[in-house]
Design a protein around this motif. Structure first.
Motif, short mmCIF file in Angstrom:
data_model
loop_
_atom_site.label_atom_id
_atom_site.label_comp_id
_atom_site.label_asym_id
_atom_site.label_seq_id
_atom_site.Cartn_x
_atom_site.Cartn_y
_atom_site.Cartn_z
N TRP A 1 0.88 -1.39 0.22
CA TRP A 1 0.43 0.18 -0.12
C TRP A 1 0.98 1.50 -0.39
O TRP A 1 0.28 2.55 -0.51
CB TRP A 1 -1.07 -0.05 1.25
N THR A 2 2.29 1.11 0.85
CA THR A 2 2.68 2.20 0.75
C THR A 2 3.57 2.46 -1.20
O THR A 2 3.22 4.59 -0.77
CB THR A 2 3.77 2.10 1.73
N PRO A 3 3.55 2.20 -1.94
CA PRO A 3 3.69 3.03 -2.59
C PRO A 3 2.78 3.97 -3.80
O PRO A 3 2.55 5.51 -3.98
CB PRO A 3 4.52 1.99 -3.38
N LEU B 1 11.13 9.21 -6.88
CA LEU B 1 10.92 8.85 -8.03
C LEU B 1 10.10 9.58 -9.28
O LEU B 1 10.45 10.04 -10.21
CB LEU B 1 9.69 7.59 -7.81
N PRO B 2 9.46 11.03 -8.87
CA PRO B 2 8.94 11.63 -9.91
C PRO B 2 9.84 12.62 -10.03
O PRO B 2 10.13 13.02 -11.31
CB PRO B 2 7.52 12.27 -9.41
N VAL B 3 10.96 12.67 -8.78
CA VAL B 3 12.17 14.04 -9.66
C VAL B 3 13.63 12.90 -10.77
O VAL B 3 13.66 13.23 -11.47
CB VAL B 3 12.89 13.84 -8.29
N VAL B 4 13.12 11.57 -10.31
CA VAL B 4 14.51 10.52 -11.06
C VAL B 4 13.61 9.72 -11.72
O VAL B 4 15.02 10.16 -13.22
CB VAL B 4 14.39 9.87 -10.10
N ARG C 1 2.16 4.98 -13.29
CA ARG C 1 2.48 4.01 -13.88
C ARG C 1 3.15 3.26 -12.91
O ARG C 1 2.51 1.91 -12.67
CB ARG C 1 3.69 3.32 -14.57
N GLN C 2 3.54 3.50 -12.10
CA GLN C 2 3.96 2.02 -10.46
C GLN C 2 2.85 2.56 -9.69
O GLN C 2 2.71 1.52 -9.26
CB GLN C 2 5.18 3.17 -9.73
N VAL C 3 2.02 3.74 -9.83
CA VAL C 3 1.12 4.36 -9.02
C VAL C 3 0.16 3.03 -9.16
O VAL C 3 -0.74 2.07 -8.30
CB VAL C 3 0.12 5.13 -8.87
N VAL C 4 -0.20 2.52 -10.50
CA VAL C 4 -1.44 1.61 -10.77
C VAL C 4 -0.72 0.29 -10.28
O VAL C 4 -1.67 -0.55 -9.91
CB VAL C 4 -1.43 2.12 -12.80
N LEU C 5 0.42 -0.02 -11.09
CA LEU C 5 1.47 -1.02 -11.09
C LEU C 5 1.03 -1.88 -9.19
O LEU C 5 0.66 -3.05 -9.08
CB LEU C 5 2.43 -1.25 -11.39
N ALA D 1 -6.02 4.99 -8.70
CA ALA D 1 -5.17 5.11 -9.30
C ALA D 1 -4.93 4.86 -10.80
O ALA D 1 -4.51 6.46 -11.34
CB ALA D 1 -4.56 3.40 -8.94
N HIS D 2 -6.06 4.37 -11.40
CA HIS D 2 -6.19 4.63 -12.99
C HIS D 2 -6.68 6.14 -13.19
O HIS D 2 -6.54 6.63 -14.53
CB HIS D 2 -7.24 3.98 -13.62
#
Length: 315
Positions: free
Chosen positions: A192-194, A216-219, A227-231, A268-269
């Motif tokens: 749930w954390t990510p 992650l958004p910075v890098v 995409r990672q939120v959805v995954l 998420a979507h």
């Protein structure tokens, strides 16, 4: 004494009282009370669904220990991160960068609370629970704060384990052992954390960029973060059904997990589909990410609440 003198004395006393009140609030702020709410809640859930029972006084003591330990980790985190807190807008007013509490004082405060909470947990419940509690503090302070946070965009993925300990601690405080269910609860919070934190980072990425924290958004950019939120949400939702599949929970929790999971996936979507430029930067001020972040908090509260209700009322 004249009225004027009494008035001056009263004004000075009021001023001193306000100053003292502000200082107390600063020490409480070091404990990260907003974070504590969710930590304590999931810890209580682990304690309530565990087989067996603790004497009410010991149960309250265990909850107090979880609360104090999480606060101690927060205080030490603020001590270590005082340099980056000073350049991030949402953290500049914290007690250490604002100069209201010394760094040394905050560190001593955190260490004292951490050691005290572990010792009390061991004496009140069992030493395995105390050991897991100590591990949660060390993981958050050493693994996440000192090692991962400033080095890798996967900081919140691995570091998310720090926030997943409370239900495990609550369970072990009652049973003195580790079982499949508390490990599942640990895994649920871990996954749930990510999506929870990356939804936040989408609209707070400027702060992290200024502070040089490789979120992650910075890098990797906003689009990869979406995409990672959805995954991770898709990985999370099926896992929440595991307590039903192993026979621990019944229809109430199962129905809640399905409904809440479907809603989390919808949010998420929406983050993924939000109008954005070529780099994935929202054209609507990250409205969908803000909604997803807020819902993710309610999601975990309701999911664990359903687990407790199912276990206590329908068992």
């Amino acid at each position: 004494m004249s009225d004027a003198t009494m008035s001056k004395a009263g004004g000075a006393g009021a001023s001193l009282g306000l100053s003292a009140g502000s200082e107390v609030r600063d020490w409480i702020t070091l404990l990260k009370p907003r974070v504590l709410t969710l930590v304590v809640y999931t810890g209580v859930a682990g304690l309530l669904v565990a087989p067996g029972a603790l004497h009410p006084v010991l149960a309250l003591t265990a909850i107090l220990c979880i609360t104090i330990a999480a606060g101690a980790a927060g205080a030490i985190n603020m001590w270590y991160d005082r340099d980056i807190d000073a350049v991030m807008r949402r953290t500049q007013k914290r007690p250490i960068p604002a100069g209201r509490i010394s760094a040394e004082g905050a560190l001593a405060y955190g260490v004292l609370l951490g050691v005290g909470s572990v010792a009390l947990m061991g004496l009140a419940t069992n030493w395995l629970a105390a050991g897991v509690l100590a591990g949660s503090i060390l993981f958050y302070v050493v693994i996440y704060t000192m090692w991962l946070k400033r080095r890798t965009p996967q900081n919140i993925v691995i570091g998310g384990a720090a926030g997943a300990f409370p239900p495990l601690i609550g369970w072990v405080a009652v049973t003195g052992s580790v079982d499949v269910l508390p490990l599942l609860l640990f895994a649920i919070i871990f996954l749930w954390t990510p999506p929870h934190f990356w939804a936040l980072s989408l609209f707070a990425h400027g702060d992290y960029q200024r502070a040089g924290v490789p979120m992650l958004p910075v890098v990797a950019g906003a689009r990869e973060t979406r995409r990672q939120v959805v995954l991770y949400t898709w990985l999370l939702v099926p896992l929440t059904l595991a307590p039903v599949l192993i026979g621990f929970s019944g229809w109430l929790y199962g129905a809640a997990a399905l409904l809440l999971g479907a809603n989390f996936l919808r949010h998420a979507h929406a983050v993924w589909r939000e109008p954005q430029d070529a780099q994935g930067v929202s054209l609507l001020g990250d409205l969908a990410a803000k909604r997803c972040f807020k819902f993710s908090i309610s999601y975990l509260f309701l999911l664990f609440g359903a687990l407790v209700a199912d276990r206590l009322w329908l068992a």
